[in-house]
Enzyme design. Structure first.
Site, mmCIF file in Angstrom:
data_model
loop_
_atom_site.group_PDB
_atom_site.id
_atom_site.type_symbol
_atom_site.label_atom_id
_atom_site.label_comp_id
_atom_site.label_asym_id
_atom_site.label_seq_id
_atom_site.Cartn_x
_atom_site.Cartn_y
_atom_site.Cartn_z
ATOM 1 N N GLY A 70 0.806 -1.214 0.000
ATOM 2 C CA GLY A 70 0.000 0.000 0.000
ATOM 3 C C GLY A 70 0.840 1.266 0.000
ATOM 4 C CB THR A 71 3.877 2.235 1.889
ATOM 5 O OG1 THR A 71 3.290 1.858 3.138
ATOM 6 C CG2 THR A 71 4.731 3.461 2.081
ATOM 7 C CG ASN A 150 -5.174 3.405 9.200
ATOM 8 O OD1 ASN A 150 -5.455 4.408 8.557
ATOM 9 N ND2 ASN A 150 -4.119 3.339 9.974
ATOM 10 C CD GLN A 178 -7.052 -1.025 7.279
ATOM 11 O OE1 GLN A 178 -7.742 -2.015 7.509
ATOM 12 N NE2 GLN A 178 -5.792 -0.922 7.705
ATOM 13 C CB SER A 198 -1.784 -3.454 1.498
ATOM 14 O OG SER A 198 -0.837 -4.131 2.275
ATOM 15 C CB CYS A 326 -0.535 14.197 20.437
ATOM 16 S SG CYS A 326 -0.854 14.454 18.714
#
Ligand code: PLP
Length: 376
Positions: A70-71, A150, A178, A198, A326
């Site tokens: 996938g990347t 994802n 996904q 992927s 974060c």
């Protein structure tokens, strides 16, 4: 007892897929680019796999380019089109996988392309009127918006997004890592230029995937040094990976409705049980709405011990993944949860399922999660 509930990260390879790959590893060792019989035998296996995948997606075999996963497929679509099509504006979201987000940011910086982010609501849905505004008020755009997230499972309406992109003559890429082989697809009916796959997300081997590239397009190869994949991807092909990918996709495709029903049942069982047993539990995204059936992102009430939760689950044999939004921007944390402005004080745990997931595994994870909250 062990419970593998991290299938959005990767899935176990199916035994039938292994069986399909072994003879290729043992016997079919020719280089597919060789013109002698050893090479031709292997070339035939690659092309049979490509035809099978193309048929399942209702596209032509020439529109499937095998990649290392996938990347690489995301990189190829984004880097090669932005560079060669002379586009000056790109649109994406804050919650894309890093394969898209980092690549978009990198290529836009290198090529002097303006990058806009579409607004999302607190559940993670794309604001379609903002997307239209961005398309209308800028030069011809490259749009990259994932089909399903994802981490939180949100989906977009691929058909509606494609239609909107077409209205403004934009190039539309969607990371379908996904969803590929998790849902039926008919790309002939969608206005989409690029989509990615992927194999290890659906019980196929790691290190193999493909880019679907609409036949109307012409971009150069990202890798140089060979004419493989009709000049689109240099390098000797991962033959056993390709054969395994096609087999995994054939199995997934032929039982897709059955798999959806089984996994959806487990996901809703987990939702019901957690809601009943953990006061204040919430879910990131919209798991009861238009979401992946394979992903459940649980948002747990603030608790001083919650930093230990993932570690504790791991000790008990439960594999899942975690994170929180974060709070500082610079600190570690999930950019997806940050992107939907999730409460940074709540621990998030992603459970993700596959057709191999059992009710026993789910019940075991529920029991341990509930016990942790009762004890602390
Ligand atoms: N895109 C999404 C949405 C993913 O979930 C992943 C894998 O985690 C990737 C891309 C990368 O795929 P690969 O592991 O094949 O490089």
């Amino acid at each position: 007892m062990k419970a593998y509930l991290d299938n959005a990260a990767t899935t176990p390879i199916a035994p039938e897929v292994v069986q399909e790959m072994i003879p290729v590893m043992q016997d079919a060792f020719g280089n597919p680019s060789s013109t002698h019989a050893f090479g031709r035998e292997v070339r035939a296996k690659i092309e049979r796999s490509r035809r099978s995948i193309a048929k399942m997606l209702n596209v032509t075999p020439g529109e499937i380019i095998f990649t290392s996963g996938g990347t690489e497929a995301d990189n190829m679509a984004i880097r090669c089109s932005l560079k060669t099509m002379g586009l000056k504006h790109a649109i994406t979201t804050d919650i894309e996988h890093h394969a898209v987000l980092d690549t978009m940011e990198d290529v836009c910086r290198l090529e002097g392309v303006k990058l806009s982010k579409v607004r999302l609501d607190e559940k993670g849905y794309v604001d379609m009127s903002h997307l239209e505004e961005l398309l209308k008020n800028n030069e011809r755009s490259f749009v990259s918006i994932m089909h399903a997230n994802n981490e939180i499972g949100n989906k977009i309406d691929l058909a509606a997004t494609g239609d909107l992109c077409e209205k403004y003559d934009a190039i539309f890429h969607s990371d379908t890592v996904q969803t590929m082989a998790h849902y039926p697809f008919d790309f002939s009916q969608l206005k989409i230029h690029f989509a990615t796959c992927s194999a290890h997300k659906f019980h196929g081997p790691k290190g193999i995937g493909f880019l679907y590239m609409n036949k109307g397009l012409n971009i150069p190869s990202m890798l140089t040094g060979g004419g493989q994949e009709r000049g689109m991807r240099a390098g000797t092909e991962n033959v056993y990976g390709i054969v395994g990918l096609a087999k995994a996709m054939e199995i997934a495709n032929s039982h897709v409705e059955e798999h959806i029903e089984h996994v959806k049942g487990l996901k809703f069982h987990m939702i019901d049980q957690l809601e009943a047993q953990i006061p204040g539990v919430k879910f990131n995204g919209d798991p009861k709405g238009d979401a992946l059936y394979t992903v459940l992102n649980v948002s747990l009430p603030p608790n001083e011990k919650s930093g230990m939760l993932l570690f504790n689950l791991d000790i008990m044999g439960i594999a899942c993944s975690g994170g929180s939004a974060c709070s500082s921007g610079a600190s570690l944390g999930s950019h997806v949860l940050g992107g939907i402005h999730a409460d940074p004080n709540r621990q998030a745990i992603r459970f993700s399922f596959s057709r191999y997931t059992t009710k026993e595994e789910i019940d075991y994870a529920i029991e341990k999660l509930v016990a942790f909250y009762k004890e602390h």
